[in-house]
Design a protein around this motif. Structure first.
Motif, PDB file in Angstrom:
ATOM      1  N   ARG A 251       0.797  -1.228   0.000  1.00 31.26           N
ATOM      2  CA  ARG A 251       0.000   0.000   0.000  1.00 31.26           C
ATOM      3  C   ARG A 251       0.832   1.282   0.000  1.00 31.26           C
ATOM      4  O   ARG A 251       0.340   2.333  -0.393  1.00 31.26           O
ATOM      5  CB  ARG A 251      -0.940   0.027   1.198  1.00 31.26           C
ATOM      6  CG  ARG A 251      -0.214   0.121   2.538  1.00 31.26           C
ATOM      7  CD  ARG A 251      -1.204   0.315   3.661  1.00 31.26           C
ATOM      8  NE  ARG A 251      -0.530   0.433   4.944  1.00 31.26           N
ATOM      9  CZ  ARG A 251      -1.002   1.161   5.944  1.00 31.26           C
ATOM     10  NH1 ARG A 251      -2.114   1.843   5.789  1.00 31.26           N
ATOM     11  NH2 ARG A 251      -0.354   1.219   7.090  1.00 31.26           N
ATOM     12  N   THR A 259      -3.393  -0.368  -3.850  1.00 30.75           N
ATOM     13  CA  THR A 259      -4.488   0.178  -3.040  1.00 30.75           C
ATOM     14  C   THR A 259      -5.827  -0.101  -3.715  1.00 30.75           C
ATOM     15  O   THR A 259      -5.880  -0.531  -4.870  1.00 30.75           O
ATOM     16  CB  THR A 259      -4.309   1.691  -2.827  1.00 30.75           C
ATOM     17  OG1 THR A 259      -4.354   2.361  -4.095  1.00 30.75           O
ATOM     18  CG2 THR A 259      -2.972   1.986  -2.161  1.00 30.75           C
ATOM     19  N   SER A 263     -11.929   5.096  -2.904  1.00 30.35           N
ATOM     20  CA  SER A 263     -12.302   6.318  -2.183  1.00 30.35           C
ATOM     21  C   SER A 263     -13.226   7.249  -2.968  1.00 30.35           C
ATOM     22  O   SER A 263     -14.106   7.878  -2.364  1.00 30.35           O
ATOM     23  CB  SER A 263     -11.054   7.070  -1.721  1.00 30.35           C
ATOM     24  OG  SER A 263     -10.159   7.293  -2.796  1.00 30.35           O
ATOM     25  N   THR A 297      -5.226  -4.566   7.777  1.00 37.42           N
ATOM     26  CA  THR A 297      -4.689  -3.227   7.483  1.00 37.42           C
ATOM     27  C   THR A 297      -5.690  -2.409   6.691  1.00 37.42           C
ATOM     28  O   THR A 297      -5.862  -1.205   6.944  1.00 37.42           O
ATOM     29  CB  THR A 297      -3.359  -3.339   6.710  1.00 37.42           C
ATOM     30  OG1 THR A 297      -2.447  -4.174   7.448  1.00 37.42           O
ATOM     31  CG2 THR A 297      -2.721  -1.972   6.518  1.00 37.42           C
ATOM     32  N   TRP A 298      -6.380  -3.047   5.741  1.00 37.90           N
ATOM     33  CA  TRP A 298      -7.404  -2.292   4.987  1.00 37.90           C
ATOM     34  C   TRP A 298      -8.613  -2.001   5.861  1.00 37.90           C
ATOM     35  O   TRP A 298      -9.182  -0.907   5.798  1.00 37.90           O
ATOM     36  CB  TRP A 298      -7.831  -3.044   3.726  1.00 37.90           C
ATOM     37  CG  TRP A 298      -8.615  -2.168   2.797  1.00 37.90           C
ATOM     38  CD1 TRP A 298      -8.219  -0.969   2.270  1.00 37.90           C
ATOM     39  CD2 TRP A 298      -9.933  -2.405   2.294  1.00 37.90           C
ATOM     40  NE1 TRP A 298      -9.212  -0.450   1.460  1.00 37.90           N
ATOM     41  CE2 TRP A 298     -10.269  -1.307   1.451  1.00 37.90           C
ATOM     42  CE3 TRP A 298     -10.858  -3.432   2.448  1.00 37.90           C
ATOM     43  CZ2 TRP A 298     -11.489  -1.219   0.786  1.00 37.90           C
ATOM     44  CZ3 TRP A 298     -12.071  -3.346   1.780  1.00 37.90           C
ATOM     45  CH2 TRP A 298     -12.386  -2.249   0.962  1.00 37.90           C
ATOM     46  N   GLU A 301      -8.052   1.067   7.689  1.00 39.19           N
ATOM     47  CA  GLU A 301      -8.283   2.282   6.894  1.00 39.19           C
ATOM     48  C   GLU A 301      -9.775   2.622   6.831  1.00 39.19           C
ATOM     49  O   GLU A 301     -10.156   3.800   6.862  1.00 39.19           O
ATOM     50  CB  GLU A 301      -7.719   2.106   5.481  1.00 39.19           C
ATOM     51  CG  GLU A 301      -6.202   1.998   5.426  1.00 39.19           C
ATOM     52  CD  GLU A 301      -5.522   3.223   6.031  1.00 39.19           C
ATOM     53  OE1 GLU A 301      -5.885   4.348   5.666  1.00 39.19           O
ATOM     54  OE2 GLU A 301      -4.629   3.033   6.879  1.00 39.19           O
ATOM     55  N   TRP A 304     -10.583   4.237  10.081  1.00 36.83           N
ATOM     56  CA  TRP A 304     -10.087   5.620  10.130  1.00 36.83           C
ATOM     57  C   TRP A 304     -11.123   6.554   9.499  1.00 36.83           C
ATOM     58  O   TRP A 304     -11.409   7.642  10.021  1.00 36.83           O
ATOM     59  CB  TRP A 304      -8.777   5.734   9.350  1.00 36.83           C
ATOM     60  CG  TRP A 304      -7.526   5.639  10.170  1.00 36.83           C
ATOM     61  CD1 TRP A 304      -6.639   4.609  10.193  1.00 36.83           C
ATOM     62  CD2 TRP A 304      -7.013   6.631  11.089  1.00 36.83           C
ATOM     63  NE1 TRP A 304      -5.613   4.892  11.065  1.00 36.83           N
ATOM     64  CE2 TRP A 304      -5.810   6.113  11.623  1.00 36.83           C
ATOM     65  CE3 TRP A 304      -7.454   7.887  11.502  1.00 36.83           C
ATOM     66  CZ2 TRP A 304      -5.041   6.823  12.555  1.00 36.83           C
ATOM     67  CZ3 TRP A 304      -6.692   8.585  12.431  1.00 36.83           C
ATOM     68  CH2 TRP A 304      -5.506   8.068  12.950  1.00 36.83           C
ATOM     69  N   ARG A 305     -11.679   6.141   8.373  1.00 37.31           N
ATOM     70  CA  ARG A 305     -12.683   6.965   7.702  1.00 37.31           C
ATOM     71  C   ARG A 305     -13.889   7.188   8.607  1.00 37.31           C
ATOM     72  O   ARG A 305     -14.425   8.291   8.701  1.00 37.31           O
ATOM     73  CB  ARG A 305     -13.107   6.287   6.388  1.00 37.31           C
ATOM     74  CG  ARG A 305     -13.984   7.144   5.481  1.00 37.31           C
ATOM     75  CD  ARG A 305     -14.320   6.391   4.195  1.00 37.31           C
ATOM     76  NE  ARG A 305     -14.992   7.278   3.251  1.00 37.31           N
ATOM     77  CZ  ARG A 305     -14.378   8.036   2.363  1.00 37.31           C
ATOM     78  NH1 ARG A 305     -13.068   8.024   2.293  1.00 37.31           N
ATOM     79  NH2 ARG A 305     -15.063   8.822   1.547  1.00 37.31           N
ATOM     80  N   ASN A 368      -2.221   7.378  -1.103  1.00 39.89           N
ATOM     81  CA  ASN A 368      -2.345   7.775   0.301  1.00 39.89           C
ATOM     82  C   ASN A 368      -1.008   8.079   0.966  1.00 39.89           C
ATOM     83  O   ASN A 368      -0.890   9.048   1.723  1.00 39.89           O
ATOM     84  CB  ASN A 368      -3.071   6.685   1.100  1.00 39.89           C
ATOM     85  CG  ASN A 368      -3.373   7.134   2.517  1.00 39.89           C
ATOM     86  OD1 ASN A 368      -4.040   8.136   2.724  1.00 39.89           O
ATOM     87  ND2 ASN A 368      -2.855   6.411   3.496  1.00 39.89           N
ATOM     88  N   SER A 404     -12.640  13.195   6.077  1.00 38.34           N
ATOM     89  CA  SER A 404     -11.360  12.514   5.878  1.00 38.34           C
ATOM     90  C   SER A 404     -10.259  13.495   5.514  1.00 38.34           C
ATOM     91  O   SER A 404      -9.108  13.356   5.970  1.00 38.34           O
ATOM     92  CB  SER A 404     -11.495  11.451   4.783  1.00 38.34           C
ATOM     93  OG  SER A 404     -12.371  10.423   5.184  1.00 38.34           O
TER      94      SER A 404
END
Length: 502
Positions: A251, A259, A263, A297-298, A301, A304-305, A368, A404
């Protein structure tokens, strides 16, 4: 009475709570009508990117077809700004004999105020408004610390989020992703008593042959991003089935297609966070227990959003461009216009920064890892206010998203959550060497450096042939800039303590 579904940043048929509820609440022979309202002056005020607006226009054409297959017409109106929205909706409810309006909640301050005014206007005419939490997997206000307050740091938020998620699924027993509504078969939504051809805005005469939309806003071609449902679904499936397993390893390398590139679809709601999470969990059901995996890990993310949305809801000041940490108001930003211009145009003399900024300008998208690098460079190496970078990103990104984007910029600037002002200063040269070691990404976007050897691709001014390059020398000395940034934040923190802001 008709049911009206007011679409905003939820441009999808599958997993759309408001749309599904409107169809389930309707009585026999009651039409369901969908509505989208364009607000060009508001977009301008919010710095929306021309490429994002083109993306929305193209998506609406596809969405109209999907809705038409359900016998639901889509009306598209254009008004100046949010202030004009209540009157627009009220007029439509009267025109089409609407007794109930459905929509999904937005968490930003302007949007909240708009919805309050719409609700008041409708209530004064005895029209019901139902607003649903749909934008997050777990709605804001449900992920709280032991004191019952919203989290201010991501990692404990994520840990509690996982616990709440498991409790929510266990207690409710509901599917994570909601299906598309069943087609309405007891009326013809193209009849004149449902849609009056003389008074529509952009509604076409034949709902099954939609025409292009053109709003009063500048646009940049977004054709590289597919907008039909099947293409979006396939992109999600392909990532989860083929790339997610290696996401943690790939990533950070912009020359690798590692990625999801989902988004833009999340930003306009052509895809929901629930759909992403559901697809990931279907393929990797144990991923939440395996934090070393690419799938986890994804997942991180995605959360996080969601975290940034919860923050916006809990701290409305973030919508007003205020820093999360009050003491950072005392940071003495330098705001050099020449430095800002060099950063915007990709002419700083730091190849990884410049390549990223040129990618943004040419495509409306940025990897990113590069977003973190260029944000750190602007706010720490150049000591330019994070708001300048935030606005530049919003005005160019196809996936521009207020929560974001604001969260990411404040993270990089050390004014937001998880602030680390004394060591979160990225060295752009080392970042380039680490994540683009052969300069593949740099050479793609900076043609002036195509002949520079790999050894010097991230420091071309040290190459013996540098005199032949039409590429600028570094506009700052990173070592000195880093020391200045640390000292500047230290002084701001001390002043904040004196003022009682820490």
């Amino acid at each position: 009475m008709s049911k009206l579904v007011w679409l905003r940043n939820d441009l999808r048929v599958v997993d759309n709570t408001a749309l599904l509820q409107a169809c389930q609440y309707r009585q026999a022979s009651e039409p369901v009508i969908a509505l989208y309202i364009a607000t060009p002056m508001q977009w301008h005020e919010h710095h929306e990117a021309p490429i994002k607006i083109d993306f929305i226009q193209r998506r609406l054409v596809e969405l109209r077809q999907s809705l038409a297959a359900l016998n639901i017409p889509l009306i598209v109106k254009e008004v100046a700004d949010f202030a004009a929205v209540p009157a627009c909706i009220l007029a439509l409810t009267q025109q089409y004999q609407v007794g109930h309006v459905f929509c999904n909640k937005q968490y930003l301050i302007n949007e909240n105020q708009r919805d309050l005014r719409v609700g008041e206007q409708l209530a004064s005419h005895s029209i019901k408004l139902s607003v649903f939490d749909d934008d997050c997997i777990i709605e804001p206000g449900r992920v709280l610390n032991k004191q019952g307050d919203p989290f201010k740091v991501f990692t404990p938020f994520r840990k509690t989020w996982v616990r709440v998620y498991h409790d929510q699924v266990a207690s409710r027993g509901v599917p994570l992703v909601q299906p598309a509504p069943e087609a309405i078969t007891d009326i013809d939504a193209r009849d004149d008593d449902v849609i009056d051809d003389r008074s529509r805005s952009f509604v076409t005469a034949d709902l099954h042959s939609p025409s292009a939309l053109h709003f009063s806003y500048p646009v940049t071609n977004s054709i590289d991003w597919a907008v039909d449902d099947e293409a979006i679904r396939q992109r999600l499936l392909t990532f989860c089935y083929e790339k997610a397993m290696n996401y943690h390893a790939n990533r950070d390398y912009p020359a690798i297609d590692g990625t999801s590139c989902l988004s833009p679809y999340l930003a306009i709601g052509a895809l929901s966070l629930r759909q992403c999470f559901h697809t990931l969990m279907t393929e990797y059901p144990e991923c939440l227990e395996n934090p070393e995996s690419g799938a986890f890990t994804w997942f991180n993310e995605l959360v996080w959003r969601e975290f940034y949305r919860h923050l916006m809801d809990a701290h409305p000041k973030l919508c007003r461009e205020a820093p999360f940490h009050d003491w950072t108001k005392f940071v003495r930003w330098q705001n050099d216009e020449n430095h800002l211009r060099a950063w915007q145009q990709g002419e700083t003399g730091f190849p990884i920064v410049d390549a990223a900024m040129r990618q943004l300008k040419a495509t409306g998208w940025m990897h990113n890892r590069l977003r973190m690098i260029v944000a750190s460079f602007l706010t720490k190496d150049l000591l330019i206010h994070w708001q300048a970078g935030e606005q530049w990103f919003m005005s160019h990104l196809i996936d521009g998203d207020m929560a974001s984007n604001n969260g990411g910029w404040q993270w990089a600037a050390s004014t937001g959550t998880d602030a680390q002002p004394y060591f979160r200063v990225f060295n752009p040269t080392i970042q380039g060497q680490r994540f683009d070691p052969k300069g593949e990404f740099v050479r793609k976007w900076i043609k002036e450096l195509k002949d520079v050897p790999d050894k010097f691709i991230h420091s071309p001014h040290l190459w013996l042939g540098a005199h032949t390059l039409s590429y600028p020398r570094p506009i700052v000395d990173h070592k000195q800039a880093r020391l200045l940034a640390i000292e500047t934040f230290k002084r701001a923190n001390e002043q904040g303590k004196l003022q009682g802001s820490v």
